[in-house]
Design a protein around this motif. Structure first.
Motif, short mmCIF file in Angstrom:
data_model
loop_
_atom_site.label_atom_id
_atom_site.label_comp_id
_atom_site.label_asym_id
_atom_site.label_seq_id
_atom_site.Cartn_x
_atom_site.Cartn_y
_atom_site.Cartn_z
N PHE A 123 0.80 -1.23 0.00
CA PHE A 123 0.00 0.00 0.00
C PHE A 123 0.83 1.28 0.00
N LEU A 124 2.10 1.17 0.42
CA LEU A 124 2.95 2.36 0.45
C LEU A 124 3.04 3.05 -0.92
N PRO A 125 3.32 2.29 -1.99
CA PRO A 125 3.39 2.94 -3.31
C PRO A 125 2.08 3.67 -3.67
N TYR A 126 0.92 3.09 -3.28
CA TYR A 126 -0.34 3.79 -3.53
C TYR A 126 -0.35 5.13 -2.82
N LEU A 127 0.11 5.10 -1.55
CA LEU A 127 0.09 6.33 -0.77
C LEU A 127 1.01 7.38 -1.37
N THR A 128 2.24 6.97 -1.71
CA THR A 128 3.17 7.97 -2.22
C THR A 128 2.72 8.48 -3.59
N SER A 129 2.06 7.63 -4.38
CA SER A 129 1.64 8.10 -5.70
C SER A 129 0.49 9.10 -5.57
N LEU A 130 -0.18 9.09 -4.41
CA LEU A 130 -1.19 10.12 -4.18
C LEU A 130 -0.52 11.48 -4.02
N VAL A 131 0.65 11.47 -3.33
CA VAL A 131 1.36 12.72 -3.08
C VAL A 131 2.09 13.18 -4.33
N ALA A 132 2.87 12.28 -4.92
CA ALA A 132 3.62 12.63 -6.11
C ALA A 132 3.85 11.37 -6.91
N PRO A 133 3.89 11.47 -8.22
CA PRO A 133 3.98 10.27 -9.05
C PRO A 133 5.41 9.77 -9.20
#
Lengths: 298, 235, 388
Positions: free
Chosen positions: C303-313
Motif C-alpha cells: 500500500f505504500l506505493p499507492y500512498l506515495t503516488s497520491l502525493v507525487a507520481p
C-alpha cells in the motif's frame, strides 16, 4: 588476430573501470570492514551531477572534478551520519542502510534528471580519428585515457597507504580500531576519510565509464558496473588493492571473450557467467585469491 | 598538585556500574600501582581513564579536565598499554611505532624517539620490518610499551604488563619500566596481579576492592601491614 | 597507612530485574487457548468480511497475502538464522515461472504446479545455501546478490521455454477455478483470494511451529553466535542449508501464487533485485524474527506505493522506500511487530507451564495456579554483571 586484439582492448578498458570501482569498494572494506552496496548508485548520482554541469556549459574536466569532490563529500557524510551509528548493531543493519541508499539514490536520479538516456561527454579525445594503431588494433583515446587514469590512481592510492601518515592511520584502524584509538589515532576522522576517498574514486569511475558504456548514461549504467566491480573486489578477497585491479581486468577481458567467442553465453548471459566464475572461486578460496587474512572477527 | 587526579570515577558496561566512585592520584614522576583481586575493576579503571568506556566523575591531568575520546587523552599526555597488548598485527614493527606518534607532528623528534626505543629494546630494531603479529609475546609487550611511549606521555598506564609472559621476561620488563621512570621522569600507573613485583617498583599503592579504592599507601605501608599483606597480597 | 581500609565495603544495591509483568499467562492454559481461538475467529471473520469487497480490493489483499508468504520465507533465513539474502527475488521468480511454464507449455492444472514449484525452489535453495558452508557474512550476501541478478538473465536466455524478454502470458482460461467451488472464471479472483489466505495461514503455522522447536533454537543459535552454536553441538552447516532450502520453498510458493494472480510474467517485471529489496524492506518494517512481521510488512509494501503516488507520481515511491528503510534501521530496528510485542509484554507475559517464575507467582493469590507435579526449573541465568 586483429579481432582478438580488439576484444582484448575493449575488455581491458571495461575492466579498468570495474577495477576503479572495485578499488573504491576495497578502500571502504579495509577501513570499516563492510561492503558499500550503494557504491555504484553513489557514483551514478555524482555522474549525473557532472552531466548536468556539462549541459550548463561547464568544461568536462571541471565536471569531472566536481563529481570527484561530490563523491568525497557524500561518501564521508554517509559514513558519519548513516553508517557509523548503526555499525555497532550488526552487518545486516549496515547492509539495509546501503540498500536504502541504493533504491533512494536511484529514484532520486530519476526524479532530478529524468529517466531518458543521456550522453556524457568524454574527458578524453574520442573522435573516430583519435586512435593509435597497435598490431592492427585501434587504441582509441578514451580507452587509453581510462588505462592511464587507472595506473595513476593505483599509484596514488598505494602511495597514500604506504607512504603517508593518513595512510598509516587508515591501515592501523583497519587492523584494530581500538588499539589505533589508544595509540592516538583519531579513528572517526580516519573512517570518514576512507569513505570519502572511496566516494571520490567512485565519482571518478562514474564519469569514465559512461562515455564508454554502450547505453551511455542511464539509470542502470552503474548497476552492471557495480556487479562486475564487487565480483572483482571479491576476486581479490575484498582487502587487496592489487587483487581488485587484477580481478577487474580479468573480468573485463573474460566478458569480452565470452561475448565474442561463446555466443551461447554471451550478451544476455554475460553477468551470470562472470558471477558463476566468482562463486566458484569463492568456493575454492573463501577469502578470494588474494585475500590475506580471516575476515570474520569473532 | 598531582599530575593525575581522579575523583568519584564511575564506569561500567551497559546499565551496570563496575566502578562505584574511585578516588586516586598520581604525582609527577611517580610510580603508582593498582592492586586488587580479579573483578575488582582494575581493567575497567584503566579503560575508563583512557576514554574507552563512558564514565562519570572528575578526571584531571595536569589540572585540566581530561576528555573522553581516546585520541584526545593521548594528545593530553596519557597513554595506555592495554591488556593483551593491542598489537597492530598486520603492520610492521616500525609502522606500529609510527602509529604511536599519531598525535605528534615533529618529524625529527619522532625519528629520534624511534631510535631511542630501538636502543632500549634492541630486539625491536632487529625485527623492525617484520609484521608485528609475528613477534613473541614478550616482544609484543615491549612493542606495546614503546608504542605508547612514542606519544611522549607524562603518564603511562600499563594494564597487567606481566600477563602471559615468562617470569624472566617479566623481570626484564619491570626493570625497563623502572628505568624509563627514572631517566625520562615519565609517571607510571600500573595495574598488576603480581604484587611482589609491583611493590618493588611502586612509590604509591592503591588497593581496589569491588569497584572502590579500599586502601591507599606507600609500598612500605603495604609490606609492613601483615593483615593487608595476607589478605590481599598473598605472601 | 592512610586507611580508608576500615570502611565497610558497601555492596552495590541489588538492581531490580526487569519489572514483573502485570499479568502472566501460562501457555496452554484455558485463558491462553481462549485468546488464541478468539484471535483465530477474528481472522476468519475479517477474511469473510473482506471477501464481500469489490474484486479490485480483494486482488490487492491477495497481493498482500502472496507477498506476506514470500517475506515469511525470507524471514526464516534472514530473520531467524541471520543470513542476509538479497537473492530471494530469484526464488520468487523460479516459483512463478515454474507455474507459468508448466501451465502454458505443458498444460498442467495450475494448482498441481504449486507442489512442483515448491520442490524446485527447495532444491534451488539448498544449492544457493551450499556456499554458506564456506562463505560467511558479507560474502554470502554477495553470492545471493549474484543469484538475484542472474535470474532475469536466465529467463531471457531460455526464451523458448519462458517467453524471454517478451514475457509469458497465462490465459485466463487456464486459471479457471475448479468446478466444485462453483466460482466462475470471471470471478477467479475470489478463488485465488481464499487459496492465498489459506496458504498464508498454513505457512505461518509452519513457521511458528518450526521456530519454537529445537530446530528454531538451532537457527537462532547460528544467528547469534555461529562458533558458540557449533561448540554446543549444533550442526551449523545442516541448519544453514536446510533453512535456505525451506526459505526458498516458501518464497517459491508465493511465486507460484503470484503467477496465477498476475497471469503475465516478464523477467524485468517482478523478479529483479528490486523485488528482493522490497522483500527485505517488508521484513525489516514488519519485524524480523517475528511471526506476524511479514504480514504487516507486506501490507506496508503493497500500500505504500499507492500512498506515495497520491502525493507525487513516479520515482518518489522509490525515494520513500529508501528513506523508510534507513529510518527504520535508526528508529525502529525491531520493526512494527517487534515494537508491539515489547509494548504488549508490559501488559501480559506468556510463559511456558514449566517456567521457574511461576513457582514464585503461584504464592500470590490471584496468580495462575501452580502446574501440578511441576518442579521449578533451574533459576534464570544471571550473567549480566560480567564485565566483557
Amino acid at each position: 588476430m586483429d579481432l582478438l586484439l580488439e576484444r582484448l582492448v575493449s575488455g581491458l578498458t571495461n575492466g579498468s573501470v570495474y577495477a576503479l570501482l572495485a578499488l573504491a569498494l576495497v578502500v571502504v572494506f579495509r577501513g570499516s570492514g563492510t561492503i558499500n552496496f550503494a557504491q555504484g548508485e553513489l557514483a551514478l548520482f555524482t555522474t549525473f551531477v557532472a552531466w548536468w554541469l556539462t549541459t550548463l556549459g561547464s568544461p568536462v574536466w571541471l565536471a569531472v572534478l566536481a563529481s570527484i569532490a561530490l563523491g568525497f563529500v557524500l561518501g564521508a557524510g554517509i559514513e558519519r551520519l548513516l553508517v557509523r551509528p548503526v555499525q555497532r548493531k550488526n552487518d545486516t543493519a549496515v547492509l539495509i542502510v546501503a540498500l536504502g541508499l541504493f533504491t533512494g539514490l536511484n529514484a532520486l536520479d530519476a526524479l532530478l534528471f529524468g529517466t531518458e538516456t543521456k550522453v556524457m561527454p568524454s574527458p578524453f579525445p574520442n573522435g573516430l580519428d583519435d586512435y593509435v594503431s597497435l598490431g592492427g588494433a585501434r587504441l582509441y583515446g578514451d580507452a587509453l585515457g581510462v588505462w592511464v587514469v587507472l595506473v595513476v590512481l593505483v599509484g596514488l592510492v598505494s602511495l597514500l597507504f604506504r607512504r603517508t601518515r593518513v595512510g598509516l592511520h587508515m591501515r592501523a584502524v583497519a587492523d584494530n580500531p581500538e588499539s589505533a584509538a589508544l595509540a592516538g589515532v583519531p579513528t572517526s576522522r580516519v573512517l570518514a576519510l576512507g569513505w570519502g576517498l572511496s566516494g571520490a574514486i567512485g565519482g571518478l569511475a562514474g564519469v569514465l565509464v559512461t562515455p564508454l558504456a554502450p547505453q551511455q548514461l542511464s539509470l542502470t549504467t552503474m548497476f552492471t558496473v557495480f556487479i562486475a566491480a564487487s565480483a572483482a573486489a571479491l576476486f581479490g578477497g575484498l582487502d587487496s588493492l592489487g587483487g581488485a585491479i587484477v580481478g577487474g581486468l580479468v573480468i573485463g577481458v573474460l566478458e569480452a571473450l565470452v561475448t565474442g567467442y561463446v555466443p551461447a553465453l554471451g550478451g544476455a548471459m554475460q553477468q551470470t557467467t562472470v558471477l558463476v566464475v566468482i562463486v566458484l572461486i569463492l568456493l575454492v578460496r573463501p577469502t578470494g585469491l588474494f585475500g590475506s587474512r580471516r575476515l570474520e572477527r569473532v | 598538585m598531582s599530575l593525575l587526579e581522579v575523583r568519584g570515577l564511575r564506569a561500567g558496561y551497559g546499565a551496570a556500574d563496575v566502578l562505584h566512585g574511585i578516588d586516586l592520584t598520581v604525582d609527577e614522576g611517580e610510580v603508582a600501582v593498582v592492586l586488587g583481586a580479579n573483578g575488582a575493576g582494575k581493567t575497567t579503571t584503566m579503560k575508563a581513564l583512557a576514554g574507552m568506556l563512558p564514565r562519570r566523575g572528575e578526571v584531571r591531568l595536569g589540572g585540566a579536565e581530561l576528555g573522553t575520546r581516546p585520541d584526545r587523552v593521548v594528545a593530553a599526555g596519557m597513554s595506555l598499554v592495554p591488556q593483551g597488548r593491542g598489537t597492530l598485527a598486520t603492520l610492521s614493527v616500525l609502522d606500529n611505532l609510527h602509529v604511536g606518534a599519531a598525535t605528534r607532528k615533529d618529524r625529527k623528534g619522532i625519528a629520534e624517539d624511534v631510535e631511542r626505543w630501538f636502543d632500549t629494546f634492541p630486539v625491536l630494531r632487529e625485527r623492525s620490518g617484520q609484521s608485528a603479529g609475528l613477534l613473541s609475546g614478550g616482544e609484543q609487550q615491549m612493542l606495546a610499551v614503546a608504542r605508547a611511549l612514542m606519544s611522549r606521555p607524562q603518564l603511562l598506564l600499563c594494564d597487567e604488563p606481566s600477563l602471559g609472559l615468562a617470569p624472566i621476561v617479566v623481570q626484564g620488563l619491570f626493570a625497563t619500566l623502572g628505568a624509563i621512570n627514572a631517566e625520562q621522569g615519565t609517571a607510571l600507573l600500573v595495574v598488576e596481579q603480581n604484587a611482589e613485583l609491583a611493590l618493588d617498583l611502586a612509590h604509591r599503592v592503591h588497593l581496589l576492592e569491588v569497584g572502590e579504592v579500599a586502601a591507599t599507601g606507600t609500598a612500605e605501608d603495604f609490606r609492613r601491614d601483615d593483615a593487608v599483606r595476607r589478605a590481599y597480597l598473598g605472601f | 597507612m592512610t586507611a580508608v581500609a576500615d570502611r565497610p565495603t558497601t555492596t552495590p544495591a541489588p538492581r531490580g530485574r526487569p519489572v514483573a509483568p502485570g499479568r502472566v499467562l501460562v501457555r496452554g492454559s484455558a485463558a491462553h487457548r481462549g485468546l488464541q481461538v478468539a484471535g483465530l475467529l477474528l481472522v476468519v471473520a475479517l477474511l469473510v468480511w473482506a471477501s464481500t469487497w469489490p474484486l479490485f480490493r480483494m486482488g490487492q489483499l491477495t497481493n498482500v497475502f502472496v507477498l506476506a508468504i514470500a517475506i515469511a520465507g525470507l524471514n526464516l533465513v534472514t530473520g531467524y538464522t541471520g543470513l542476509l539474502s538479497i537473492g530471494h527475488s530469484a526464488f520468487f521468480g523460479l516459483g512463478a515461472y515454474t507455474t507459468g511454464v508448466l501451465v502454458v507449455q505443458y498444460g498442467f492444472d495450475a494448482m498441481l504446479t504449486v507442489p512442483v514449484a515448491i520442490g524446485f525452489c527447495f532444491v534451488a535453495g539448498l544449492l544457493v545455501g551450499l556456499p554458506s558452508l564456506r562463505i560467511h557474512g558479507l560474502y554470502l550476501a554477495l553470492v545471493t546478490l549474484a543469484v538475484g541478478v542472474a535470474f532475469p538473465e536466465l529467463v531471457r536466455r531460455f526464451d523458448d521455454l519462458t517467453g524471454g524478454a517478451a514475457g509469458l502470458v497465462i490465459r485466463a482460461r487456464l486459471l479457471t477455478p475448479p468446478e466444485w467451488t462453483g466460482i466462475s472464471r470471471a470471478q477467479r479472483g475470489i478463488w485465488l483470494f481464499w487459496v492465498s489466505a489459506i496458504a498464508l495461514v498454513l505457512v505461518l503455522l509452519l513457521v511458528r511451529n518450526l521456530t519454537r522447536s529445537r530446530a528454531g533454537l538451532a537457527m537462532r543459535a547460528v544467528r547469534d553466535h555461529e562458533l558458540a552454536a557449533a561448540a554446543q553441538g549444533v550442526h551449523v552447516a545442516r541448519v544453514k542449508i536446510l533453512t535456505f532450502g525451506l526459505s526458498a520453498a516458501i518464497t517459491g510458493l508465493a511465486g507460484a501464487l503470484f503467477a496465477m494472480y498476475v497471469g503475465a510474467l516478464a523477467p524485468d517485471g517482478s523478479f529483479t533485485l528490486l523485488k528482493s529489496i522490497e522483500l527485505v524492506t517488508g521484513l525489516v518494517l514488519g519485524g524480523a524474527a517475528t511471526l506476524l512481521g511479514p504480514v504487516v510488512g507486506a501490507v506496508a509494501v503493497v500500500f505504500l506505493p499507492y500512498l506515495t503516488s497520491l502525493v507525487a507520481p513516479g520515482p518518489v515511491s522509490g525515494i520513500a522506500f529508501g528513506v523508510l528503510l534507513i529510518a527504520l534501521v535508526f528508529l525502529m530496528p525491531e520493526g512494527v511487530v517487534g515494537r508491539a510485542q515489547i509494548a504488549l509484554r508490559r501488559v501480559v507475559t506468556v510463559v511456558d507451564a514449566d517456567h521457574p517464575a511461576l513457582a514464585r507467582t503461584a504464592r500470590d493469590p490471584g496468580g495462575p495456579p501452580e502446574p501440578d507435579g511441576q518442579q521449578p526449573g533451574p533459576p534464570p541465568s544471571t550473567d549480566e554483571d560480567q564485565p566483557r
